[in-house]
Design a protein around this motif. Structure first.
Motif: not given
Length: 164
Positions: A15-30
């Motif tokens: 909706e164009g509102r400020p929001a923190m990015v959800d990183v839960s689906g991203k891989a843990v990497t260096a």
């Protein structure tokens, strides 16, 4: 060749509102990032600082700036609203003369996580520069900070510049 899709701001929801990015689906990497900030002095101030070995009435300028920059890296998520709190694996801050009148501050940050440390590196470099200004402002208010810029990042989806 098909056109590249337009990039969009990651900190806005549907909706164009400020929001923190959800990183839960991203891989843990260096991940690592390197940023710099410059501090430019009037000629007479630079000469005085060089003669003093970068010491002021408040103490060692470089040593204090390194501590402040390191503290800032660890607290970036408290300063920038949508930054995730991250486990910081390493911070290296280097401060040295670049030419006769300019200090170059470089901040390198490492983590192993789902999101990068660009903001931490930029925050560390700029807070270190602000600390130099604070310690030297009695000599002149004509000290100039910047530019502050990301030099590079590694890990995650997109690498940029040189980091590491």
């Amino acid at each position: 060749m098909p056109a590249k899709p337009a990039r969009k701001l990651s900190h806005l929801d549907a909706e164009g509102r400020p929001a923190m990015v959800d990183v839960s689906g991203k891989a843990v990497t260096a991940r690592q990032a390197v940023a710099e900030c410059r501090v430019k002095f009037p000629a007479a101030v630079a000469a005085q600082l060089r003669a003093s070995g970068l010491r002021s009435a408040k103490g060692g300028i470089v040593e204090t700036a390194v501590i402040a920059g390191t503290m800032a890296v660890k607290r970036t998520h408290e300063l920038i609203p949508f930054c995730h709190p991250l486990p910081i694996d390493g911070v290296r801050i280097g401060i040295d003369w670049h030419g006769e009148r300019e200090l170059r501050i470089e901040c390198a940050v490492k983590t192993t996580h789902r999101t990068g440390v660009e903001m931490e590196a930029l925050t560390g470099a700029t807070v270190a520069a602000l600390t130099v200004y604070d310690m030297c402002k009695a000599l002149s208010h004509a000290i100039v900070l910047g530019p502050a810029k990301l030099l590079g990042k590694r890990g995650g989806r997109h690498d940029f510049g040189s980091a590491g």
